[in-house]
Scaffold this motif. Structure first.
Motif, PDB file in Angstrom:
ATOM      1  N   PRO A  77       5.256   5.459   3.824  1.00 46.49           N
ATOM      2  CA  PRO A  77       4.284   4.870   4.038  1.00 46.49           C
ATOM      3  C   PRO A  77       2.786   5.228   2.929  1.00 46.49           C
ATOM      4  CG  PRO A  77       4.850   5.724   6.066  1.00 46.49           C
ATOM      5  CD  PRO A  77       5.505   6.194   4.883  1.00 46.49           C
ATOM      6  N   VAL A  78       2.951   6.496   2.368  1.00 43.86           N
ATOM      7  CA  VAL A  78       1.826   6.631   1.435  1.00 43.86           C
ATOM      8  C   VAL A  78       2.179   6.187   0.185  1.00 43.86           C
ATOM      9  CG1 VAL A  78       1.176   8.647  -0.032  1.00 43.86           C
ATOM     10  CG2 VAL A  78       1.301   8.973   2.392  1.00 43.86           C
ATOM     11  N   ALA A  79       3.329   5.814  -0.421  1.00 40.07           N
ATOM     12  CA  ALA A  79       3.875   5.069  -1.330  1.00 40.07           C
ATOM     13  C   ALA A  79       3.449   3.620  -1.451  1.00 40.07           C
ATOM     14  CB  ALA A  79       5.604   5.277  -1.811  1.00 40.07           C
ATOM     15  N   LEU A  80       3.596   2.968  -0.204  1.00 38.83           N
ATOM     16  CA  LEU A  80       3.214   1.661   0.179  1.00 38.83           C
ATOM     17  C   LEU A  80       1.757   1.488  -0.097  1.00 38.83           C
ATOM     18  CD1 LEU A  80       5.494   0.533   3.045  1.00 38.83           C
ATOM     19  CD2 LEU A  80       5.798  -0.116   0.598  1.00 38.83           C
ATOM     20  N   PHE A  81       1.105   2.535   0.424  1.00 40.47           N
ATOM     21  CA  PHE A  81      -0.440   2.400   0.652  1.00 40.47           C
ATOM     22  C   PHE A  81      -0.963   2.474  -0.895  1.00 40.47           C
ATOM     23  CE2 PHE A  81      -4.376   4.816   0.605  1.00 40.47           C
ATOM     24  CZ  PHE A  81      -5.455   3.857   1.230  1.00 40.47           C
ATOM     25  N   THR A 118       0.734   1.913  -3.684  1.00 38.58           N
ATOM     26  CA  THR A 118       1.101   0.690  -4.572  1.00 38.58           C
ATOM     27  C   THR A 118       0.120  -0.349  -4.367  1.00 38.58           C
ATOM     28  OG1 THR A 118       3.603   1.301  -4.044  1.00 38.58           O
ATOM     29  CG2 THR A 118       2.959  -0.885  -4.909  1.00 38.58           C
ATOM     30  N   VAL A 119      -0.294  -0.665  -3.130  1.00 39.27           N
ATOM     31  CA  VAL A 119      -1.207  -1.732  -2.810  1.00 39.27           C
ATOM     32  C   VAL A 119      -2.741  -1.403  -3.619  1.00 39.27           C
ATOM     33  CG1 VAL A 119      -2.836  -2.715  -1.026  1.00 39.27           C
ATOM     34  CG2 VAL A 119      -0.321  -2.497  -0.673  1.00 39.27           C
ATOM     35  N   ARG A 120      -3.130   0.119  -3.495  1.00 36.70           N
ATOM     36  CA  ARG A 120      -4.338   0.573  -4.201  1.00 36.70           C
ATOM     37  C   ARG A 120      -4.269   0.556  -5.655  1.00 36.70           C
ATOM     38  NH1 ARG A 120      -6.900   5.950  -2.982  1.00 36.70           N
ATOM     39  NH2 ARG A 120      -5.090   6.352  -4.233  1.00 36.70           N
ATOM     40  N   ALA A 121      -3.011   0.616  -6.253  1.00 34.71           N
ATOM     41  CA  ALA A 121      -2.784   0.545  -7.695  1.00 34.71           C
ATOM     42  C   ALA A 121      -3.290  -1.119  -8.244  1.00 34.71           C
ATOM     43  CB  ALA A 121      -1.327   0.765  -8.072  1.00 34.71           C
ATOM     44  N   GLY A 122      -2.951  -1.933  -7.388  1.00 31.96           N
ATOM     45  CA  GLY A 122      -3.484  -3.378  -7.903  1.00 31.96           C
ATOM     46  C   GLY A 122      -4.506  -3.801  -7.587  1.00 31.96           C
ATOM     47  N   MET A 123      -5.319  -2.992  -6.879  1.00 28.47           N
ATOM     48  CA  MET A 123      -6.869  -3.363  -6.771  1.00 28.47           C
ATOM     49  C   MET A 123      -7.855  -3.378  -7.953  1.00 28.47           C
ATOM     50  SD  MET A 123      -7.426  -1.259  -3.189  1.00 28.47           S
ATOM     51  CE  MET A 123      -8.917  -2.354  -2.574  1.00 28.47           C
ATOM     52  N   PRO A 124      -8.789  -4.253  -7.966  1.00 23.78           N
ATOM     53  CA  PRO A 124      -9.706  -4.339  -9.223  1.00 23.78           C
ATOM     54  C   PRO A 124     -10.367  -3.078  -9.416  1.00 23.78           C
ATOM     55  CG  PRO A 124     -10.062  -6.105  -7.641  1.00 23.78           C
ATOM     56  CD  PRO A 124      -9.028  -5.481  -7.049  1.00 23.78           C
ATOM     57  N   ARG A 149      -8.221  -1.675 -14.989  1.00 19.64           N
ATOM     58  CA  ARG A 149      -7.861  -0.978 -13.482  1.00 19.64           C
ATOM     59  C   ARG A 149      -7.194   0.296 -13.775  1.00 19.64           C
ATOM     60  NH1 ARG A 149      -5.788  -6.265 -10.008  1.00 19.64           N
ATOM     61  NH2 ARG A 149      -7.296  -7.880 -10.714  1.00 19.64           N
ATOM     62  N   LEU A 150      -7.753   1.117 -14.586  1.00 13.18           N
ATOM     63  CA  LEU A 150      -7.340   2.375 -14.481  1.00 13.18           C
ATOM     64  C   LEU A 150      -7.386   2.847 -13.347  1.00 13.18           C
ATOM     65  CD1 LEU A 150      -5.870   4.132 -16.915  1.00 13.18           C
ATOM     66  CD2 LEU A 150      -7.951   5.022 -17.204  1.00 13.18           C
ATOM     67  N   LYS A 151      -6.337   3.637 -12.871  1.00 10.58           N
ATOM     68  CA  LYS A 151      -6.195   4.421 -11.414  1.00 10.58           C
ATOM     69  C   LYS A 151      -6.007   5.742 -11.698  1.00 10.58           C
ATOM     70  CE  LYS A 151      -7.102   0.385  -9.628  1.00 10.58           C
ATOM     71  NZ  LYS A 151      -8.026   0.003  -9.021  1.00 10.58           N
ATOM     72  N   GLN A 152      -6.488   6.647 -10.875  1.00 12.36           N
ATOM     73  CA  GLN A 152      -6.131   7.975 -10.330  1.00 12.36           C
ATOM     74  C   GLN A 152      -5.758   8.477  -9.323  1.00 12.36           C
ATOM     75  OE1 GLN A 152      -8.174  10.731 -13.391  1.00 12.36           O
ATOM     76  NE2 GLN A 152      -8.969  11.819 -11.646  1.00 12.36           N
ATOM     77  N   PHE A 153      -4.598   8.880  -8.942  1.00 14.38           N
ATOM     78  CA  PHE A 153      -4.419   9.210  -7.692  1.00 14.38           C
ATOM     79  C   PHE A 153      -3.867  10.738  -7.426  1.00 14.38           C
ATOM     80  CE2 PHE A 153      -2.979   4.495  -6.824  1.00 14.38           C
ATOM     81  CZ  PHE A 153      -4.518   4.031  -6.656  1.00 14.38           C
ATOM     82  N   CYS A 159       2.139   1.467 -14.685  1.00 16.00           N
ATOM     83  CA  CYS A 159       2.605   2.775 -14.763  1.00 16.00           C
ATOM     84  C   CYS A 159       2.502   3.696 -13.690  1.00 16.00           C
ATOM     85  CB  CYS A 159       1.965   3.443 -16.125  1.00 16.00           C
ATOM     86  SG  CYS A 159       1.972   2.762 -17.656  1.00 16.00           S
ATOM     87  N   MET A 160       1.310   3.240 -12.862  1.00 14.11           N
ATOM     88  CA  MET A 160       1.096   4.046 -11.700  1.00 14.11           C
ATOM     89  C   MET A 160       2.012   3.678 -10.419  1.00 14.11           C
ATOM     90  SD  MET A 160      -0.535   6.342  -9.931  1.00 14.11           S
ATOM     91  CE  MET A 160      -2.198   6.686 -10.991  1.00 14.11           C
ATOM     92  N   ARG A 161       2.435   2.490 -10.387  1.00 15.82           N
ATOM     93  CA  ARG A 161       3.486   2.080  -9.501  1.00 15.82           C
ATOM     94  C   ARG A 161       4.827   2.657  -9.919  1.00 15.82           C
ATOM     95  NH1 ARG A 161       0.367  -2.697  -9.594  1.00 15.82           N
ATOM     96  NH2 ARG A 161       1.447  -3.540 -11.030  1.00 15.82           N
ATOM     97  N   ARG A 162       5.181   2.642 -10.992  1.00 15.89           N
ATOM     98  CA  ARG A 162       6.373   3.247 -11.584  1.00 15.89           C
ATOM     99  C   ARG A 162       6.399   4.672 -11.141  1.00 15.89           C
ATOM    100  NH1 ARG A 162       6.765   0.726 -16.061  1.00 15.89           N
ATOM    101  NH2 ARG A 162       5.373   2.006 -17.089  1.00 15.89           N
ATOM    102  N   ARG A 163       5.134   5.487 -11.440  1.00 14.41           N
ATOM    103  CA  ARG A 163       5.129   6.917 -10.832  1.00 14.41           C
ATOM    104  C   ARG A 163       5.101   7.190  -9.439  1.00 14.41           C
ATOM    105  NH1 ARG A 163       6.165  11.392 -13.850  1.00 14.41           N
ATOM    106  NH2 ARG A 163       5.200  13.294 -12.752  1.00 14.41           N
ATOM    107  N   ILE A 164       4.592   6.361  -8.657  1.00 17.46           N
ATOM    108  CA  ILE A 164       4.561   6.402  -7.242  1.00 17.46           C
ATOM    109  C   ILE A 164       6.061   6.071  -6.805  1.00 17.46           C
ATOM    110  CG2 ILE A 164       3.918   5.108  -5.304  1.00 17.46           C
ATOM    111  CD1 ILE A 164       1.295   4.287  -6.382  1.00 17.46           C
ATOM    112  N   TRP A 165       6.911   5.025  -7.224  1.00 18.90           N
ATOM    113  CA  TRP A 165       8.154   4.940  -6.725  1.00 18.90           C
ATOM    114  C   TRP A 165       8.938   5.956  -7.044  1.00 18.90           C
ATOM    115  CZ3 TRP A 165       8.771   2.745  -2.127  1.00 18.90           C
ATOM    116  CH2 TRP A 165       7.702   1.996  -1.594  1.00 18.90           C
TER     117      TRP A 165
END
Length: 187
Positions: free
Chosen positions: A82-86, A88-94, A26-30, A56-62
């Motif tokens: 709201p962007v941080a909440l959005f 955060t949800v996207r970071a956990g997607m498969p 689940r590597l993410k790039q935002f 790591c992405m959630r930590r950076r987002i918050w």
């Protein structure tokens, strides 16, 4: 094989997180808001592109979200939170994000964004030099600054800055000549 099938096969592949080095599927790039300064009608902001595993992405987002509380103040709950909440949800997607599957790096995305904005000091100073070249004393300063910034540019900035500097020098030579003639006439 279609692009969707290729992405599905690649999204199952495990890749290392560039931050913590753990392997993840689940590597993410935002694109995150790095900082935002809000002053009524005016705002300034910078973004960053981050590639990381979900934790790591959630930590950076918050981290970025909370860091912007003092500078974004009244628009923080309307934009940053709201962007941080959005995100955060996207970071956990498969699966991996599409940019990762396409091989687009955060540096490439940042370069593309910088090319789009192109509100560079060179452009600003070229226009300022052209608009102020006729003004006594400050005209040559802005025109010379514009020429210094744009002397190696291949586009319109170099000739515009050069003409502004030539006009500023000629006007000031004319003013100096008139002052000299007037001073000689009073002798």
């Amino acid at each position: 094989m279609s692009d969707d099938a290729l992405f599905n096969d690649q999204s199952l592949e495990r890749l290392p997180c560039p931050v913590c080095s753990r392997w993840t599927d689940r590597l993410k790039q935002f694109r995150l808001i790095r900082w935002l300064i809000f002053l009524g009608h005016f705002h300034w902001h910078a973004v960053e592109y981050v590639r990381a595993c979900p934790s790591c992405m959630r930590r950076r987002i918050w981290y970025r979200c909370l860091l912007n509380i003092p500078t974004a103040h009244i628009i923080w709950p309307l934009v940053i939170f709201p962007v941080a909440l959005f995100n955060t949800v996207r970071a956990g997607m498969p699966g991996h994000t599409p940019d990762i599957l396409r091989g687009i790096t955060p540096d490439q995305l940042a370069d593309n964004e910088n090319k789009k904005s192109e509100a560079s000091w060179g452009r600003i100073m070229a226009v300022t030099g052209v608009l102020t070249c006729w003004l006594p004393l400050i005209g040559p300063v802005f025109a010379a600054w514009a020429w210094f910034l744009n002397r190696n540019e291949p586009d319109w900035r170099r000739p515009a800055s050069g003409y502004a500097l030539i006009i500023a020098v000629l006007i000031h030579m004319l003013i100096g000549g008139m002052l000299l003639v007037e001073a000689i006439g009073k002798m």
